[in-house]
Scaffold this motif. Sequence first.
Motif, PDB file in Angstrom:
ATOM      1  N   VAL A 226       0.851  -1.188   0.000  1.00  0.00           N
ATOM      2  CA  VAL A 226       0.000   0.000   0.000  1.00  0.00           C
ATOM      3  C   VAL A 226       0.888   1.241   0.000  1.00  0.00           C
ATOM      4  O   VAL A 226       1.850   1.330   0.776  1.00  0.00           O
ATOM      5  N   VAL A 227       0.550   2.196  -0.859  1.00  0.00           N
ATOM      6  CA  VAL A 227       1.301   3.445  -0.982  1.00  0.00           C
ATOM      7  C   VAL A 227       0.380   4.601  -0.638  1.00  0.00           C
ATOM      8  O   VAL A 227      -0.790   4.611  -1.046  1.00  0.00           O
ATOM      9  N   ALA A 228       0.881   5.585   0.100  1.00  0.00           N
ATOM     10  CA  ALA A 228       0.076   6.758   0.432  1.00  0.00           C
ATOM     11  C   ALA A 228       0.984   7.937   0.743  1.00  0.00           C
ATOM     12  O   ALA A 228       2.138   7.763   1.156  1.00  0.00           O
ATOM     13  N   ARG A 229       0.450   9.126   0.535  1.00  0.00           N
ATOM     14  CA  ARG A 229       1.127  10.353   0.963  1.00  0.00           C
ATOM     15  C   ARG A 229       0.792  10.593   2.420  1.00  0.00           C
ATOM     16  O   ARG A 229      -0.367  10.613   2.811  1.00  0.00           O
ATOM     17  N   LEU A 230       1.809  10.778   3.249  1.00  0.00           N
ATOM     18  CA  LEU A 230       1.645  11.004   4.673  1.00  0.00           C
ATOM     19  C   LEU A 230       2.000  12.441   5.022  1.00  0.00           C
ATOM     20  O   LEU A 230       2.934  13.012   4.452  1.00  0.00           O
ATOM     21  N   SER A 231       1.252  12.995   5.970  1.00  0.00           N
ATOM     22  CA  SER A 231       1.576  14.310   6.527  1.00  0.00           C
ATOM     23  C   SER A 231       2.174  14.115   7.906  1.00  0.00           C
ATOM     24  O   SER A 231       1.745  13.228   8.665  1.00  0.00           O
ATOM     25  N   PHE A 232       3.148  14.960   8.262  1.00  0.00           N
ATOM     26  CA  PHE A 232       3.870  14.812   9.514  1.00  0.00           C
ATOM     27  C   PHE A 232       3.683  16.039  10.407  1.00  0.00           C
ATOM     28  O   PHE A 232       3.345  17.133   9.928  1.00  0.00           O
ATOM     29  N   GLY A 233       3.909  15.824  11.681  1.00  0.00           N
ATOM     30  CA  GLY A 233       3.726  16.884  12.661  1.00  0.00           C
ATOM     31  C   GLY A 233       4.647  18.064  12.470  1.00  0.00           C
ATOM     32  O   GLY A 233       4.341  19.174  12.923  1.00  0.00           O
ATOM     33  N   ASP A 234       5.762  17.874  11.774  1.00  0.00           N
ATOM     34  CA  ASP A 234       6.687  18.983  11.539  1.00  0.00           C
ATOM     35  C   ASP A 234       6.308  19.800  10.303  1.00  0.00           C
ATOM     36  O   ASP A 234       7.051  20.703   9.896  1.00  0.00           O
ATOM     37  N   GLY A 235       5.147  19.479   9.687  1.00  0.00           N
ATOM     38  CA  GLY A 235       4.694  20.215   8.517  1.00  0.00           C
ATOM     39  C   GLY A 235       5.121  19.617   7.192  1.00  0.00           C
ATOM     40  O   GLY A 235       4.692  20.092   6.139  1.00  0.00           O
ATOM     41  N   GLY A 236       5.934  18.593   7.224  1.00  0.00           N
ATOM     42  CA  GLY A 236       6.406  17.979   5.999  1.00  0.00           C
ATOM     43  C   GLY A 236       5.448  16.929   5.463  1.00  0.00           C
ATOM     44  O   GLY A 236       4.447  16.582   6.099  1.00  0.00           O
ATOM     45  N   ALA A 237       5.751  16.427   4.289  1.00  0.00           N
ATOM     46  CA  ALA A 237       4.948  15.378   3.663  1.00  0.00           C
ATOM     47  C   ALA A 237       5.849  14.501   2.818  1.00  0.00           C
ATOM     48  O   ALA A 237       6.849  14.971   2.263  1.00  0.00           O
ATOM     49  N   ALA A 238       5.487  13.226   2.712  1.00  0.00           N
ATOM     50  CA  ALA A 238       6.271  12.290   1.911  1.00  0.00           C
ATOM     51  C   ALA A 238       5.389  11.124   1.501  1.00  0.00           C
ATOM     52  O   ALA A 238       4.358  10.850   2.129  1.00  0.00           O
ATOM     53  N   VAL A 239       5.797  10.423   0.454  1.00  0.00           N
ATOM     54  CA  VAL A 239       5.107   9.231  -0.016  1.00  0.00           C
ATOM     55  C   VAL A 239       5.845   8.012   0.535  1.00  0.00           C
ATOM     56  O   VAL A 239       7.064   7.888   0.372  1.00  0.00           O
ATOM     57  N   TYR A 240       5.073   7.129   1.172  1.00  0.00           N
ATOM     58  CA  TYR A 240       5.640   5.904   1.746  1.00  0.00           C
ATOM     59  C   TYR A 240       4.910   4.685   1.199  1.00  0.00           C
ATOM     60  O   TYR A 240       3.741   4.768   0.800  1.00  0.00           O
ATOM     61  N   ARG A 241       5.614   3.556   1.217  1.00  0.00           N
ATOM     62  CA  ARG A 241       5.028   2.271   0.818  1.00  0.00           C
ATOM     63  C   ARG A 241       5.175   1.288   1.973  1.00  0.00           C
ATOM     64  O   ARG A 241       6.243   1.186   2.585  1.00  0.00           O
ATOM     65  N   ARG A 242       4.085   0.569   2.246  1.00  0.00           N
ATOM     66  CA  ARG A 242       4.145  -0.472   3.275  1.00  0.00           C
ATOM     67  C   ARG A 242       3.826  -1.820   2.641  1.00  0.00           C
ATOM     68  O   ARG A 242       2.793  -1.987   1.985  1.00  0.00           O
ATOM     69  N   CYS A 243       4.735  -2.772   2.823  1.00  0.00           N
ATOM     70  CA  CYS A 243       4.556  -4.146   2.370  1.00  0.00           C
ATOM     71  C   CYS A 243       4.679  -5.044   3.595  1.00  0.00           C
ATOM     72  O   CYS A 243       5.794  -5.242   4.114  1.00  0.00           O
TER      73      CYS A 243
END
Length: 358
Positions: free
Chosen positions: A31-48
């Motif tokens: 599963v792949v999704a764009r995540l938002s973080f508490g420091d204001g950043g964002a990134a795309v992660y994949r979980r297998c």
Amino acid sequence: HAAGIFMPGDQIDGRVVIGADAPAQAPDGCVVARLSFGDGGAAVYRRCGDTIGRIAGVGDAVGAETLTTVESTVVTSGGGFVAFLGRLSDGNVALVRGGVGPLVEVARTGGPSPAGGVFSSLRVVGVRTTGIVGFAATVVDGRDGLFEGDATSVNKVLVEGDAINDGTIDSIDGAAMNADGVFAFVGKGTIDNVDGTVGVFVADARPPLPQVSVVVKAGDASPGITGGIFARFQNSTVPTINAGGDVGFRVTLGGKTSGAGIFVRRAGGSVEKIAATREKIQIALADGTVEEEALTRLRDPALADDGSVVVVSTPPNQGVGLYQAHAGSIAELIRFGAPADVGTATQAFRFLEPSAPA
């Protein structure tokens, strides 16, 4: 049972997750999704399974530029490739591919369209197993349409004004693409000498000259509903297409009925009703009981490779729910208000949109 994949409060790479956008699921279950973080950043992660890996994020290099923002929509496929939109340090929005090898730019606003003109906006719609990315684009001084590209070239699939098997296509709206390079989209054109025909189309981008045909069109009889017709396809509707070429869609009904329905045109040509808002159906609930109820406020469905359909609906006096239609029966997946395995004991699920491997 619902299990969290990316949840608020998770710590990933030393950062606290505060939100996740709509996911994309690959056939292998990753599963792949764009995540938002508490420091204001964002990134795309994949979980297998239990393995989580970072695909891309703000500050990453894409050629000579860097990403300054990452947009919410991501797509993936069985080849491991992931595609998304992001704004670059030069101010342009780029369609970026990652997941396998380095991040590469597929197309960008301000870049030339192979059909003439310059791209002014982009929307990612899918990625092939081979890494070719499908996208929709509006074009300045050219024609809007559907395109494909990789790190080396961009090719036209279909643009407004092109001839198709049954006439010409005049406009192209919501689109999806499967991992083989077959697009499904809502469009309008001159079909069988009838101007202004609106319907759902498929465009197979694999042949040297893409093959385009009508799936269903406004005015067609709606199967399973006596006296019903497909009355209207909203411009906002985005059909779904699986690996086998089945196409799922939402449509407003007319004729001797009203409301809306979810239907699937199977690859063999038959059209199957999944659910309609004016009828009650037997639904197997998560607690093991069966009840009769109507599914209302239908949204665009998701279609899995095994032909099953995820229906998003709001039953009367209830919150939004997800339901699975398969082999002629419908079962509840999860509803608004179901307990969540995150936060407090009273934390409850609400939904963005579902994903199924296709």
